[in-house]
Scaffold this motif. Structure first.
Motif, short mmCIF file in Angstrom:
data_model
loop_
_atom_site.label_atom_id
_atom_site.label_comp_id
_atom_site.label_asym_id
_atom_site.label_seq_id
_atom_site.Cartn_x
_atom_site.Cartn_y
_atom_site.Cartn_z
N MET A 1 0.82 -1.18 0.00
CA MET A 1 0.00 0.00 0.00
C MET A 1 0.86 1.25 0.00
N ILE A 2 1.72 1.37 1.03
CA ILE A 2 2.51 2.58 1.16
C ILE A 2 3.99 2.19 1.10
N SER A 3 4.57 2.30 -0.07
CA SER A 3 5.97 1.90 -0.26
C SER A 3 6.79 3.01 -0.89
N ASN A 4 6.22 4.22 -0.92
CA ASN A 4 6.91 5.34 -1.53
C ASN A 4 6.32 6.64 -0.98
N SER A 5 6.93 7.75 -1.34
CA SER A 5 6.38 9.04 -0.94
C SER A 5 5.05 9.26 -1.63
N PHE A 6 4.18 10.06 -1.00
CA PHE A 6 2.83 10.23 -1.52
C PHE A 6 2.82 10.73 -2.96
N ASP A 7 3.80 11.56 -3.31
CA ASP A 7 3.82 12.14 -4.66
C ASP A 7 4.25 11.14 -5.72
N LYS A 8 4.68 9.94 -5.30
CA LYS A 8 5.06 8.90 -6.26
C LYS A 8 4.07 7.73 -6.26
N ILE A 9 3.06 7.81 -5.43
CA ILE A 9 2.04 6.75 -5.37
C ILE A 9 0.99 7.05 -6.43
N VAL A 10 0.64 6.02 -7.21
CA VAL A 10 -0.23 6.19 -8.37
C VAL A 10 -1.62 5.63 -8.09
N VAL A 11 -2.64 6.44 -8.36
CA VAL A 11 -4.02 5.97 -8.25
C VAL A 11 -4.22 4.79 -9.20
N GLY A 12 -4.85 3.74 -8.69
CA GLY A 12 -5.09 2.54 -9.49
C GLY A 12 -4.06 1.45 -9.26
N ALA A 13 -2.94 1.78 -8.63
CA ALA A 13 -1.92 0.76 -8.35
C ALA A 13 -2.49 -0.29 -7.41
N THR A 14 -2.16 -1.54 -7.66
CA THR A 14 -2.64 -2.64 -6.82
C THR A 14 -1.46 -3.46 -6.31
N GLU A 15 -1.71 -4.15 -5.21
CA GLU A 15 -0.69 -4.99 -4.59
C GLU A 15 -1.38 -6.18 -3.94
N THR A 16 -0.75 -7.35 -4.05
CA THR A 16 -1.24 -8.56 -3.39
C THR A 16 -0.16 -9.03 -2.43
N SER A 17 -0.55 -9.34 -1.22
CA SER A 17 0.40 -9.71 -0.17
C SER A 17 0.71 -11.20 -0.17
N ILE A 18 1.61 -11.57 0.73
CA ILE A 18 1.82 -12.97 1.04
C ILE A 18 0.62 -13.48 1.81
N GLU A 19 0.61 -14.78 2.11
CA GLU A 19 -0.51 -15.39 2.83
C GLU A 19 -0.18 -15.56 4.31
N ARG A 20 -1.23 -15.68 5.11
CA ARG A 20 -1.10 -15.99 6.53
C ARG A 20 -2.19 -17.00 6.91
N VAL A 21 -1.81 -18.02 7.66
CA VAL A 21 -2.78 -18.99 8.18
C VAL A 21 -3.29 -18.49 9.52
N ILE A 22 -4.60 -18.52 9.69
CA ILE A 22 -5.24 -18.09 10.94
C ILE A 22 -5.34 -19.30 11.86
#
Length: 155
Positions: A1-22
């Motif tokens: 989600m937040i991996s850069n300064s706000f002025d370099k974050i692009v609307v529409g960018a998506t990210e999928t995380s690793i998994e976690r078992v509950i």
């Protein structure tokens, strides 16, 4: 989600995380930490008789899990700003495997231009592809000058 300064974050960018078992231990640890000891989370007999048919994880734990799975780089993230439109779509059971998907919806520079508010749609999805949780997560994010902050550096 937040991996850069706000002025370099692009609307529409998506990210999928690793998994976690509950796991049961994960849920029990959260119950002890928060003192939320509702029997839906801790009592298998009670939970078996509920509408869910078994023990489920706390909703607040699933929000925290989503935030723990996504990239929130401390060099840029200044604080968690707002949570809106949170919906719990399905329960999360012990043994479920979840991952987070995030999409940047909006980037709003603040009047000081040194920071901006970044709004993301965050979703937690289980092993069956079912969205168990979604919501709008807003973060206060620094600009380029904030990226120079060292994290964990010793003097």
């Amino acid at each position: 989600m937040i991996s850069n300064s706000f002025d370099k974050i692009v609307v529409g960018a998506t990210e999928t995380s690793i998994e976690r078992v509950i796991t049961e231990e994960y849920v029990r640890d959260f119950a002890e930490l928060t003192w939320d000891r509702h029997p839906l989370h801790l009592d298998p007999e009670y939970a078996a008789q509920s509408r869910f048919g078994g023990q489920i994880a706390h909703g607040a734990l699933m929000i925290s899990t989503l935030l723990g799975l996504v990239d929130l780089d401390p060099r840029f993230l200044q604080c968690f700003y707002e949570l809106d439109q949170v919906k719990f779509h399905a329960p999360t059971y012990f043994g479920d495997t979840v991952h987070a998907v995030s999409e940047v919806l909006e980037v709003r520079p603040r009047s000081n231009r040194a920071t901006g508010v970044v709004i993301c749609l965050g979703s937690l999805i289980n092993q069956n592809g079912t969205t168990v949780l979604s919501g709008h997560f807003s973060f206060l994010v620094g600009g380029d000058q904030q990226g120079n902050i060292s994290v964990g550096a010793s003097k």
